[in-house]
Scaffold this motif. Structure first.
Motif, PDB file in Angstrom:
ATOM      1  N   ALA A  92       0.898  -1.153  -0.187  1.00  0.00           N
ATOM      2  CA  ALA A  92      -0.057   0.071  -0.095  1.00  0.00           C
ATOM      3  C   ALA A  92       1.016   1.254  -0.198  1.00  0.00           C
ATOM      4  CB  ALA A  92      -1.209  -0.020   1.276  1.00  0.00           C
ATOM      5  N   TRP A 100      -2.691   4.712   5.978  1.00  0.00           N
ATOM      6  CA  TRP A 100      -3.817   4.288   6.454  1.00  0.00           C
ATOM      7  C   TRP A 100      -4.304   3.000   5.695  1.00  0.00           C
ATOM      8  CZ3 TRP A 100      -6.292   5.433  10.672  1.00  0.00           C
ATOM      9  CH2 TRP A 100      -6.053   6.546  11.398  1.00  0.00           C
ATOM     10  N   LEU A 101      -4.377   2.983   4.517  1.00  0.00           N
ATOM     11  CA  LEU A 101      -4.530   1.739   3.829  1.00  0.00           C
ATOM     12  C   LEU A 101      -3.793   0.330   4.083  1.00  0.00           C
ATOM     13  CD1 LEU A 101      -6.296   0.353   1.764  1.00  0.00           C
ATOM     14  CD2 LEU A 101      -4.620   1.091  -0.331  1.00  0.00           C
ATOM     15  N   LEU A 139      -5.563  -2.724   5.862  1.00  0.00           N
ATOM     16  CA  LEU A 139      -5.185  -4.203   5.165  1.00  0.00           C
ATOM     17  C   LEU A 139      -4.382  -5.234   5.882  1.00  0.00           C
ATOM     18  CD1 LEU A 139      -4.901  -3.300   1.325  1.00  0.00           C
ATOM     19  CD2 LEU A 139      -7.095  -3.957   2.554  1.00  0.00           C
TER      20      LEU A 139
END
Length: 221
Positions: free
Chosen positions: A111, A122-123, A127
């Motif tokens: 990411a 954040w992603l 994940l």
């Protein structure tokens, strides 16, 4: 029964074979041990960034430096073993930590490398913690606790990571990196301790169901 034999039934058989019986951790006990253990590990890894980051980036590049830090986290995994209830061999524990942490690290790095911005962080956290939680719950045979496990991991990791990131932007090196390591360790370690506790609920239920009656219960019989 899973590959690592960490499901409740297999773990309970090992727990019964040990005398005296191993301690059964409380929620706060697992959280505290996870918090302290991962903080010690995190500070050690972030210290290599604080004092050797230029060397690592210069010789291995960004992706290579992340690879080195991932290996260091894996080598220090033993700090987290006391956060689990019951006898668990070093081999089983390292296999569990390696699988769960590698999935998290791979998803976070993917990411970040794709986006290279705050959204990528954040992603990656979201994940990565879904991946770690899924590996933990599957390994312990506790998939019904996946929701709370991922929530604990994500909230702890995000709080620690982004609070540490704020200190990193407002503090001079090397304290900037060390403070980031401190808060990352505190938050992520607490989340991992809680996740271990949730995943081992089936084991604790088995232990409780086979506990000998108390003195009061014997008196009432």
């Amino acid at each position: 029964m899973g590959l690592l034999q960490l499901d409740a039934e297999a773990s309970f058989e090992r727990w019964k074979a040990v005398s005296p019986a191993p301690r059964v951790l409380s929620f706060w006990g697992a959280t505290l041990i996870g918090c302290l253990g991962f903080t010690a590990l995190s500070l050690g890894v972030f210290a290599t960034w604080a004092f050797g980051g230029r060397f690592l980036y210069g010789n291995f590049g960004e992706l290579g430096a992340y690879g080195v830090w991932c290996v260091l986290f894996l080598l220090g995994a033993g700090f987290m073993r006391p956060a689990l209830t019951g006898p668990i061999s070093w081999g089983r524990f390292y296999a569990l930590f390696l699988a769960s942490f590698l999935v998290y690290a791979a998803l976070w790095t993917l990411a970040w490398m794709l986006l290279h911005n705050r959204m990528g962080e954040w992603l990656g956290a979201f994940l990565g913690m879904i991946g770690m939680g899924a590996v933990l719950c599957f390994s312990f045979g506790a998939m019904r606790f996946l929701g709370r496990t991922v929530a604990a991991l994500f909230i702890g990791n995000a709080l620690g990571y982004f609070l540490g990131s704020w200190f990193h932007t407002t503090t001079a090196a090397p304290w900037a990196q060390l403070l980031w390591g401190l808060f990352y360790g505190l938050g992520t370690g607490a989340g991992m301790g809680m996740a271990y506790y949730f995943c081992q609920r089936p084991l604790r239920m088995l232990i409780a169901s086979h506990a000998p009656p108390s003195a009061d219960e014997n008196a009432d019989a």
